[in-house]
Design a protein around this motif. Structure first.
Motif, short mmCIF file in Angstrom:
data_model
loop_
_atom_site.label_atom_id
_atom_site.label_comp_id
_atom_site.label_asym_id
_atom_site.label_seq_id
_atom_site.Cartn_x
_atom_site.Cartn_y
_atom_site.Cartn_z
N GLN A 113 -12.13 8.18 3.26
CA GLN A 113 -12.70 6.91 3.74
C GLN A 113 -13.15 7.03 5.20
N TYR A 114 -12.34 7.69 6.01
CA TYR A 114 -12.63 7.79 7.44
C TYR A 114 -13.11 9.19 7.84
N TYR A 154 0.83 -1.21 0.00
CA TYR A 154 0.00 0.00 0.00
C TYR A 154 0.86 1.26 0.00
N SER A 194 -3.82 10.45 -0.05
CA SER A 194 -4.37 9.12 0.14
C SER A 194 -5.89 9.17 0.23
N ASP A 236 -5.94 -1.52 9.67
CA ASP A 236 -5.88 -1.02 8.30
C ASP A 236 -4.44 -0.70 7.89
N ILE A 270 -7.58 7.57 2.29
CA ILE A 270 -8.03 7.24 3.64
C ILE A 270 -8.71 8.41 4.34
N TRP A 271 -8.34 9.63 3.99
CA TRP A 271 -8.92 10.79 4.68
C TRP A 271 -10.39 10.95 4.32
N ILE A 319 -5.98 5.38 13.34
CA ILE A 319 -6.71 4.74 12.24
C ILE A 319 -7.73 3.78 12.84
N ARG A 340 -3.31 -0.14 4.89
CA ARG A 340 -3.29 0.99 3.96
C ARG A 340 -3.39 2.31 4.74
N GLY A 341 -4.32 2.36 5.67
CA GLY A 341 -4.50 3.58 6.44
C GLY A 341 -3.25 4.00 7.18
N GLN A 379 -0.19 4.76 4.37
CA GLN A 379 -0.46 5.91 3.51
C GLN A 379 -0.68 7.18 4.33
N GLY A 380 -1.30 7.03 5.49
CA GLY A 380 -1.42 8.18 6.38
C GLY A 380 -0.05 8.69 6.81
#
Length: 334
Positions: free
Chosen positions: A299-300, A48, A294, A269, A296-297, A316, A271-272, A275-276
């Motif tokens: 996504q969450y 990721y 990313s 996660d 993720i920002w 995360i 990926r989270g 990538q975070g």
């Protein structure tokens, strides 16, 4: 002479412009120090990381280091990253105490350091991008104890001793057990299997021999060890479904085991976290003009705030894997 002077000025201007352009286009060099790369979860983090948009575009360049499950090796690799003038360091530490040196030395060199996945016993890093391991340990233990209706005998398979995962997931395990009636749940055994499926298999085989027909539940502090316990149960000729089993990470084999009704997994996660960490590292190097790239920002959204990349800690969220979401999670691994 005048022509020569003008030529010299023109050449100097060209060099200045070229240098400025190179400074704008040179990738941000990020050293990523992993505690060890044998486990699938770490391999997912690496995958990721390579898929981060800034890495794909060439804006960032990652150099991965395999710490070989040795805190001293990681410390040496941290110093190597500093000596080779990396712009930022992301560290997934092996040891809660021993790897603080990486943060200390990076700070002395003026290099931002982001701690990811596991934790360090210091607040001197640039930021942490982690998941709350106390909560993770609590969620997995609650899954086992819920299945047992808070009555029975359990074993706890721990992560490497001295690592933040073992310490904090253990705290979460104990918190869940303490919520059951006093004396209703007995912990027959607890021992480390070092995140290893093979070591957990051996450990569980020994426990099944030492405590025949007595073990009702297995709380494994990661999925690899839960899967090792399942293999041991099968090898002993026992029914996996007669045991309540849970792990943490959401690795692919664990997702399949959840789908088969053999265990519970709490997805961490990968990926989270990675990538975070890359986004936070790029913000630290490039400054306030940097915008996170990313997914993720989004996504969450609502649970994870970018906060201009300036938070000391980013948590995360965990996801408990269920029959309702397991197929989507498996599809993401294709």
């Amino acid at each position: 002479m005048k022509r020569f002077l003008l030529s010299t000025i023109a050449l100097a201007s060209t060099l200045t412009i070229s240098t400025a352009m190179a400074a704008e286009t040179d990738p941000v060099r990020i050293a990523v120090l992993m505690y060890g790369n044998r486990a699938e979860f770490v391999q997912l983090m690496e995958q990721y990381g390579r898929e981060h948009p800034a890495v794909v575009s060439g804006q960032a360049k990652l150099t991965y280091y395999d710490g070989r499950y040795d805190a001293s090796v990681q410390n040496d690799q941290g110093q190597m990253a500093i000596n080779t003038l990396h712009d930022a360091i992301i560290v997934n530490p092996m040891d809660y105490e021993a790897n603080i040196d990486i943060v200390t030395n990076a700070n002395d060199a003026g290099i931002p350091v982001i701690v990811t996945n596991a934790r360090l016993n210091t607040d001197q890093m640039t930021s942490e991008v982690v998941s709350d391991d106390v909560e993770g340990g609590y969620l997995e233990a609650k899954a086992v104890l819920g299945q047992l209706e808070c009555a029975g005998n359990v074993v706890i398979i721990e992560g490497p001793k001295g690592g933040s995962g073992e310490i904090q997931r253990g705290q979460g395990n104990e918190k869940a057990i303490a919520e059951c009636p006093e004396g209703a749940v007995a912990v027959l055994e607890r021992q480390t299997a070092n995140w290893s499926r093979a070591e957990a298999l051996d450990l569980m085989q020994n426990w099944l021999s030492s405590h025949p027909d007595q073990i009702d539940g297995v709380i494994a502090q990661n999925d690899e060890m839960a899967l090792g316990a399942i293999e041991a149960i099968r090898a002993a000729g026992l029914e996996v479904n007669d045991f309540a089993i849970a792990g943490i990470d959401g690795v692919t084999d664990a997702l399949r085991a959840v789908k088969a009704g053999e265990m519970t997994s709490v997805l961490q996660d990968a990926r989270g976290q990675i990538q975070g960490s890359i986004d936070v590292a790029l913000r630290a190097v490039l400054g306030e003009s940097y915008e996170p790239q990313s997914i993720i920002w989004d996504q969450y959204a609502g649970d994870l705030d970018w906060a201009d990349g300036q938070s000391a800690r980013y948590d995360i969220p965990w996801t408990v894997v269920t029959e309702d979401n397991v197929d989507d999670l498996l599809a993401d691994r294709q």
